[in-house]
Design an enzyme around this catalytic site. Structure first.
Site, PDB file in Angstrom:
ATOM      1  N   LYS A   1       0.834  -1.211   0.000  1.00  0.00           N
ATOM      2  CA  LYS A   1       0.000   0.000   0.000  1.00  0.00           C
ATOM      3  C   LYS A   1       0.872   1.265   0.000  1.00  0.00           C
ATOM      4  CE  LYS A   1      -2.242  -0.986   3.840  1.00  0.00           C
ATOM      5  NZ  LYS A   1      -1.577  -2.275   4.227  1.00  0.00           N
TER       6      LYS A   1
ATOM      7  N   ARG B   1      -9.495   0.857   9.089  1.00  0.00           N
ATOM      8  CA  ARG B   1      -9.071  -0.507   9.393  1.00  0.00           C
ATOM      9  C   ARG B   1     -10.142  -1.278  10.156  1.00  0.00           C
ATOM     10  NH1 ARG B   1      -3.186   0.424   9.195  1.00  0.00           N
ATOM     11  NH2 ARG B   1      -2.014  -1.455   9.643  1.00  0.00           N
TER      12      ARG B   1
ATOM     13  N   ARG C   1      11.351  -0.945  10.795  1.00  0.00           N
ATOM     14  CA  ARG C   1      10.267  -0.665  11.736  1.00  0.00           C
ATOM     15  C   ARG C   1      10.317  -1.636  12.912  1.00  0.00           C
ATOM     16  NH1 ARG C   1       4.798   0.027   8.301  1.00  0.00           N
ATOM     17  NH2 ARG C   1       4.025  -1.005  10.177  1.00  0.00           N
TER      18      ARG C   1
ATOM     19  N   ARG D   1      -0.291  -8.672  13.462  1.00  0.00           N
ATOM     20  CA  ARG D   1      -0.844  -7.664  12.546  1.00  0.00           C
ATOM     21  C   ARG D   1      -1.728  -8.333  11.494  1.00  0.00           C
ATOM     22  NH1 ARG D   1       4.552  -4.940  10.845  1.00  0.00           N
ATOM     23  NH2 ARG D   1       3.258  -3.699   9.442  1.00  0.00           N
TER      24      ARG D   1
HETATM   25  P1  AMP Z   1       0.881   0.469   9.225  1.00  0.00           P
HETATM   26  O1  AMP Z   1       2.048   1.376   9.031  1.00  0.00           O
HETATM   27  O2  AMP Z   1      -0.320   0.868   8.415  1.00  0.00           O
HETATM   28  O3  AMP Z   1       1.245  -0.988   9.059  1.00  0.00           O
HETATM   29  O4  AMP Z   1       0.432   0.642  10.763  1.00  0.00           O
HETATM   30  C1  AMP Z   1       1.311   0.306  11.814  1.00  0.00           C
HETATM   31  C2  AMP Z   1       0.539   0.164  13.108  1.00  0.00           C
HETATM   32  O5  AMP Z   1      -0.087   1.414  13.427  1.00  0.00           O
HETATM   33  C3  AMP Z   1      -0.601  -0.844  13.076  1.00  0.00           C
HETATM   34  O6  AMP Z   1      -0.169  -2.168  13.338  1.00  0.00           O
HETATM   35  C4  AMP Z   1      -1.507  -0.298  14.185  1.00  0.00           C
HETATM   36  O7  AMP Z   1      -1.003  -0.603  15.467  1.00  0.00           O
HETATM   37  C5  AMP Z   1      -1.370   1.204  14.000  1.00  0.00           C
HETATM   38  N1  AMP Z   1      -2.378   1.735  13.031  1.00  0.00           N
HETATM   39  C6  AMP Z   1      -2.142   2.314  11.827  1.00  0.00           C
HETATM   40  N2  AMP Z   1      -3.278   2.691  11.229  1.00  0.00           N
HETATM   41  C7  AMP Z   1      -4.277   2.335  12.075  1.00  0.00           C
HETATM   42  C8  AMP Z   1      -5.699   2.424  12.031  1.00  0.00           C
HETATM   43  N3  AMP Z   1      -6.342   2.966  10.960  1.00  0.00           N
HETATM   44  N4  AMP Z   1      -6.408   1.946  13.081  1.00  0.00           N
HETATM   45  C9  AMP Z   1      -5.800   1.416  14.157  1.00  0.00           C
HETATM   46  N5  AMP Z   1      -4.470   1.269  14.262  1.00  0.00           N
HETATM   47  C10 AMP Z   1      -3.698   1.728  13.239  1.00  0.00           C
END
Ligand code: AMP
Length: 220
Positions: free
Chosen positions: A13, A88, A161, A172
């Site tokens: 993404k 999400r 990360r 996740r």
């Molecule tokens: P990402 O970079 O999108 O993989 O997000 C990393 C982490 O941030 C996720 O595993 C969640 O803990 C948190 N996170 C990001 N976006 C959301 C969202 N829309 N709702 C809830 N948690 C989020």
């Protein structure tokens, strides 16, 4: 043009959002990036989110809805945006519908990036980014042309990360299947959903998305 990129962690993404940013001149809004920035800054939100993110669970709906609502009001979002990692949960999707209606905006398309879990674990645990410009790399699929030097900006510091380890990735993915996958039906029922093969090459996925974007509006 306002878009959502929907898909499991590691589906690409962020990579595709950056390509769409360049081609369509609209801005990527990544809740994950915003939360990581909040964690790094040690803000109230960052302190609340840090442990949850390290466990690979979802931060509360209220926090991310507020962040996105404010971000959509910024001047650089007015030409359009790509939501990456938001919504999400169904509650987030409903809140997004409400806030877009309040702001007089429409959602043009939701693009689902399909990918199998096993491939995703390999993809995620191998990825790293330039510490200076954020360019993305992978241990197997995309190493810098000159070892240890960023292709884009020449920096020599790279980072991974904290949540890109095998154990957290499993959590996740579980969160994705339990809480985010229902959004495929949510947006399918509303006639907004298109799907692409997230496991194809970056160029191929970019082309598939381009076709979807070129078709927007033509069947309305
Ligand atoms: P990402 O970079 O999108 O993989 O997000 C990393 C982490 O941030 C996720 O595993 C969640 O803990 C948190 N996170 C990001 N976006 C959301 C969202 N829309 N709702 C809830 N948690 C989020």
């Amino acid at each position: 043009m306002n878009l959502i990129l929907l898909g499991p962690p590691g589906a690409g993404k962020g990579t595709q959002a950056k390509l769409i940013e360049d081609s369509r001149k609209i801005v990527q809004l990544s809740t994950g990036d915003m939360l990581r920035a909040a964690v790094a800054a040690g803000s109230d939100i960052g302190q609340k989110a840090k442990a949850v993110m390290e466990r690979g669970e979802l931060v509360s709906d209220g926090i991310v809805i507020d962040i996105i609502s404010e971000r959509i009001d910024e001047p650089d979002s007015q030409a359009g945006f790509i939501l990456d990692g938001f919504p999400r949960t169904v509650a987030q999707a409903e809140a997004l519908d409400t806030l877009l209606a309040e702001k007089g905006k429409v959602l043009d398309a939701v693009i689902e990036m399909r990918a199998d879990d096993d491939k995703l674990v390999e993809r995620i645990t191998g990825r790293f980014t330039c510490g200076n410009c954020g360019e993305g790399y992978h241990d197997v699929y995309k190493r810098p042309a000159r070892e240890g030097i960023c292709d884009k900006c020449g920096a020599t510091e790279f980072k991974r990360r904290a949540d890109d380890n095998a154990e957290t990735v499993r959590s996740r993915l579980e969160a994705y299947h339990a809480q985010t996958k229902p959004l495929i039906t949510y947006y399918g029922d509303r006639g907004k959903l298109s799907s692409v093969d997230g496991l194809a090459s970056i160029d191929d996925v970019e082309k598939q998305i381009e076709e979807v974007l070129n078709g927007i509006g033509s069947n309305e």
